[in-house]
Write a protein that holds these residues in place. Structure first.
Motif, PDB file in Angstrom:
ATOM      1  N   LEU A 105      -7.925   4.752   2.964  1.00  0.00           N
ATOM      2  CA  LEU A 105      -8.815   5.900   3.178  1.00  0.00           C
ATOM      3  C   LEU A 105      -8.040   7.215   3.236  1.00  0.00           C
ATOM      4  N   HIS A 106      -8.535   8.227   2.515  1.00  0.00           N
ATOM      5  CA  HIS A 106      -7.867   9.536   2.526  1.00  0.00           C
ATOM      6  C   HIS A 106      -8.860  10.642   2.273  1.00  0.00           C
ATOM      7  N   LEU A 107      -8.576  11.774   2.899  1.00  0.00           N
ATOM      8  CA  LEU A 107      -9.303  13.016   2.643  1.00  0.00           C
ATOM      9  C   LEU A 107      -8.474  13.819   1.657  1.00  0.00           C
ATOM     10  N   VAL A 151     -13.828  12.637  -0.197  1.00  0.00           N
ATOM     11  CA  VAL A 151     -13.461  11.248   0.102  1.00  0.00           C
ATOM     12  C   VAL A 151     -14.080  10.369  -0.983  1.00  0.00           C
ATOM     13  N   ASN A 152     -13.265   9.854  -1.875  1.00  0.00           N
ATOM     14  CA  ASN A 152     -13.758   8.950  -2.911  1.00  0.00           C
ATOM     15  C   ASN A 152     -13.867   7.550  -2.329  1.00  0.00           C
ATOM     16  N   THR A 153     -14.961   6.875  -2.639  1.00  0.00           N
ATOM     17  CA  THR A 153     -15.174   5.516  -2.130  1.00  0.00           C
ATOM     18  C   THR A 153     -15.598   4.598  -3.271  1.00  0.00           C
ATOM     19  N   ALA A 176     -16.759   6.232  -7.717  1.00  0.00           N
ATOM     20  CA  ALA A 176     -16.249   7.532  -7.265  1.00  0.00           C
ATOM     21  C   ALA A 176     -14.842   7.795  -7.785  1.00  0.00           C
ATOM     22  N   GLY A 177     -14.225   6.789  -8.390  1.00  0.00           N
ATOM     23  CA  GLY A 177     -12.881   6.963  -8.929  1.00  0.00           C
ATOM     24  C   GLY A 177     -11.779   6.750  -7.911  1.00  0.00           C
ATOM     25  N   GLN A 178     -12.084   6.019  -6.832  1.00  0.00           N
ATOM     26  CA  GLN A 178     -11.014   5.738  -5.854  1.00  0.00           C
ATOM     27  C   GLN A 178      -9.961   4.847  -6.508  1.00  0.00           C
ATOM     28  N   VAL A 179      -8.703   5.286  -6.443  1.00  0.00           N
ATOM     29  CA  VAL A 179      -7.631   4.482  -7.035  1.00  0.00           C
ATOM     30  C   VAL A 179      -6.651   3.972  -5.981  1.00  0.00           C
ATOM     31  N   VAL A 180      -6.555   4.668  -4.851  1.00  0.00           N
ATOM     32  CA  VAL A 180      -5.698   4.188  -3.762  1.00  0.00           C
ATOM     33  C   VAL A 180      -6.612   3.731  -2.629  1.00  0.00           C
ATOM     34  N   PHE A 181      -6.527   2.417  -2.328  1.00  0.00           N
ATOM     35  CA  PHE A 181      -7.447   1.854  -1.344  1.00  0.00           C
ATOM     36  C   PHE A 181      -6.837   1.889   0.057  1.00  0.00           C
ATOM     37  N   ALA A 214      -0.368  13.831   6.804  1.00  0.00           N
ATOM     38  CA  ALA A 214      -0.842  14.680   5.702  1.00  0.00           C
ATOM     39  C   ALA A 214       0.338  14.972   4.782  1.00  0.00           C
ATOM     40  N   PHE A 215       0.121  14.798   3.483  1.00  0.00           N
ATOM     41  CA  PHE A 215       1.210  15.012   2.512  1.00  0.00           C
ATOM     42  C   PHE A 215       0.614  15.528   1.205  1.00  0.00           C
ATOM     43  N   ARG A 216       1.469  16.163   0.386  1.00  0.00           N
ATOM     44  CA  ARG A 216       0.976  16.747  -0.867  1.00  0.00           C
ATOM     45  C   ARG A 216       0.710  15.659  -1.902  1.00  0.00           C
ATOM     46  N   ASP A 217      -0.400  15.815  -2.634  1.00  0.00           N
ATOM     47  CA  ASP A 217      -0.734  14.899  -3.723  1.00  0.00           C
ATOM     48  C   ASP A 217       0.291  15.073  -4.845  1.00  0.00           C
ATOM     49  N   ILE A 218       0.734  13.953  -5.444  1.00  0.00           N
ATOM     50  CA  ILE A 218       1.739  14.062  -6.523  1.00  0.00           C
ATOM     51  C   ILE A 218       1.145  14.607  -7.820  1.00  0.00           C
ATOM     52  N   HIS A 219      -0.156  14.541  -7.987  1.00  0.00           N
ATOM     53  CA  HIS A 219      -0.788  15.094  -9.187  1.00  0.00           C
ATOM     54  C   HIS A 219      -1.844  16.112  -8.759  1.00  0.00           C
ATOM     55  N   PRO A 220      -1.399  17.293  -8.292  1.00  0.00           N
ATOM     56  CA  PRO A 220      -2.360  18.260  -7.733  1.00  0.00           C
ATOM     57  C   PRO A 220      -3.349  18.756  -8.782  1.00  0.00           C
ATOM     58  N   CYS A 265       0.870  -1.192   0.000  1.00  0.00           N
ATOM     59  CA  CYS A 265       0.000   0.000   0.000  1.00  0.00           C
ATOM     60  C   CYS A 265       0.900   1.233   0.000  1.00  0.00           C
ATOM     61  N   ILE A 266       0.790   2.052  -1.041  1.00  0.00           N
ATOM     62  CA  ILE A 266       1.671   3.211  -1.172  1.00  0.00           C
ATOM     63  C   ILE A 266       1.483   4.189  -0.008  1.00  0.00           C
ATOM     64  N   PHE A 267       0.256   4.362   0.475  1.00  0.00           N
ATOM     65  CA  PHE A 267       0.053   5.316   1.574  1.00  0.00           C
ATOM     66  C   PHE A 267       0.596   4.754   2.889  1.00  0.00           C
ATOM     67  N   CYS A 268       0.524   3.431   3.104  1.00  0.00           N
ATOM     68  CA  CYS A 268       1.174   2.841   4.286  1.00  0.00           C
ATOM     69  C   CYS A 268       2.679   3.085   4.225  1.00  0.00           C
ATOM     70  N   LYS A 269       3.249   3.005   3.020  1.00  0.00           N
ATOM     71  CA  LYS A 269       4.700   3.240   2.876  1.00  0.00           C
ATOM     72  C   LYS A 269       5.042   4.698   3.172  1.00  0.00           C
ATOM     73  N   ILE A 270       4.196   5.617   2.728  1.00  0.00           N
ATOM     74  CA  ILE A 270       4.434   7.040   3.033  1.00  0.00           C
ATOM     75  C   ILE A 270       4.322   7.267   4.549  1.00  0.00           C
ATOM     76  N   VAL A 271       3.315   6.658   5.163  1.00  0.00           N
ATOM     77  CA  VAL A 271       3.132   6.798   6.621  1.00  0.00           C
ATOM     78  C   VAL A 271       4.369   6.293   7.369  1.00  0.00           C
ATOM     79  N   THR A 285      -3.378  24.124  -4.001  1.00  0.00           N
ATOM     80  CA  THR A 285      -3.157  23.284  -2.812  1.00  0.00           C
ATOM     81  C   THR A 285      -3.943  21.989  -2.974  1.00  0.00           C
ATOM     82  N   HIS A 286      -3.241  20.863  -2.867  1.00  0.00           N
ATOM     83  CA  HIS A 286      -3.904  19.545  -2.910  1.00  0.00           C
ATOM     84  C   HIS A 286      -3.143  18.642  -1.952  1.00  0.00           C
ATOM     85  N   VAL A 287      -3.746  18.412  -0.799  1.00  0.00           N
ATOM     86  CA  VAL A 287      -3.111  17.647   0.277  1.00  0.00           C
ATOM     87  C   VAL A 287      -3.981  16.428   0.557  1.00  0.00           C
TER      88      VAL A 287
HETATM   89  P1  AMP Z   1      -8.350   8.632  -5.093  1.00  0.00           P
HETATM   90  O1  AMP Z   1      -8.826   8.701  -6.508  1.00  0.00           O
HETATM   91  O2  AMP Z   1      -9.292   9.336  -4.154  1.00  0.00           O
HETATM   92  O3  AMP Z   1      -8.008   7.227  -4.665  1.00  0.00           O
HETATM   93  O4  AMP Z   1      -7.037   9.515  -5.076  1.00  0.00           O
HETATM   94  C1  AMP Z   1      -5.746   9.007  -4.910  1.00  0.00           C
HETATM   95  C2  AMP Z   1      -4.803  10.175  -4.990  1.00  0.00           C
HETATM   96  O5  AMP Z   1      -3.539   9.742  -4.551  1.00  0.00           O
HETATM   97  C3  AMP Z   1      -4.617  10.760  -6.397  1.00  0.00           C
HETATM   98  O6  AMP Z   1      -4.973  12.138  -6.378  1.00  0.00           O
HETATM   99  C4  AMP Z   1      -3.130  10.556  -6.675  1.00  0.00           C
HETATM  100  O7  AMP Z   1      -2.560  11.627  -7.402  1.00  0.00           O
HETATM  101  C5  AMP Z   1      -2.565  10.441  -5.274  1.00  0.00           C
HETATM  102  N1  AMP Z   1      -1.328   9.685  -5.152  1.00  0.00           N
HETATM  103  C6  AMP Z   1      -1.074   8.453  -5.620  1.00  0.00           C
HETATM  104  N2  AMP Z   1       0.171   8.054  -5.297  1.00  0.00           N
HETATM  105  C7  AMP Z   1       0.705   9.078  -4.579  1.00  0.00           C
HETATM  106  C8  AMP Z   1       1.984   9.287  -3.951  1.00  0.00           C
HETATM  107  N3  AMP Z   1       2.951   8.365  -4.007  1.00  0.00           N
HETATM  108  N4  AMP Z   1       2.196  10.454  -3.309  1.00  0.00           N
HETATM  109  C9  AMP Z   1       1.232  11.398  -3.263  1.00  0.00           C
HETATM  110  N5  AMP Z   1       0.013  11.261  -3.829  1.00  0.00           N
HETATM  111  C10 AMP Z   1      -0.245  10.118  -4.480  1.00  0.00           C
END
Ligand code: AMP
Length: 114
Positions: free
Chosen positions: A99-101, A86-88, A92-97, A27-33, A4-10, A37-39
């Motif tokens: 949970l994130h705000l 919060v995408n679910t 909703a287009g959730q791509v990282v499973f 809390a960290f900045r989104d890589i594709h803002p 899990c990429i977010f577990c690795k960031i944590v 501001t996109h946190v």
């Molecule tokens: P969601 O569609 O709600 O699952 O959004 C996942 C978000 O995570 C997207 O906006 C991605 O740009 C962001 N994201 C994915 N990998 C990373 C990463 N390694 N660091 C920061 N943001 C990320």
């Protein structure tokens, strides 16, 4: 959770621009803002999505919002406003499973909800 990429960031094993970290939340900045501001604000423990939330998570999820407010203040978004998303799940287009705000601000947003 492994892979899990977010577990690795944590845990600090994957890079990120971390703005806030405590025992419960990171809390960290989104890589594709999508805005100036996109946190992303995440619980440190792995919860896949809102579908997996239980009553025992309520203090943690309340804290997530308190941190969102603090980050919004730090980013000078309080006066002009910001959006929390919060995408679910797939629709909703959730791509990282994990949970994130999404905290998004710094520009005027369309009032679209769909
Ligand atoms: P969601 O569609 O709600 O699952 O959004 C996942 C978000 O995570 C997207 O906006 C991605 O740009 C962001 N994201 C994915 N990998 C990373 C990463 N390694 N660091 C920061 N943001 C990320």
């Amino acid at each position: 959770m492994k892979d899990c990429i977010f577990c690795k960031i944590v845990s600090g094993s994957a890079p990120a621009q971390v703005l806030f970290r405590d025992a419960q939340v990171t809390a960290f900045r989104d890589i594709h803002p999508v805005a100036p501001t996109h946190v992303l604000i995440v619980p440190n423990q792995h919860i896949s999505s809102v579908n997996e939330v239980t009553p025992s998570d309520e203090p943690l999820l309340g804290h997530l919002f308190t941190v969102a407010r603090q980050v919004a203040e730090q980013e000078n978004l309080t006066a002009e406003g910001y959006r929390l998303i919060v995408n679910t799940g797939r629709n909703a287009g959730q791509v990282v499973f994990h949970l994130h705000l999404h905290l998004i601000g710094g520009q005027r947003m369309r009032h679209s909800m769909g």
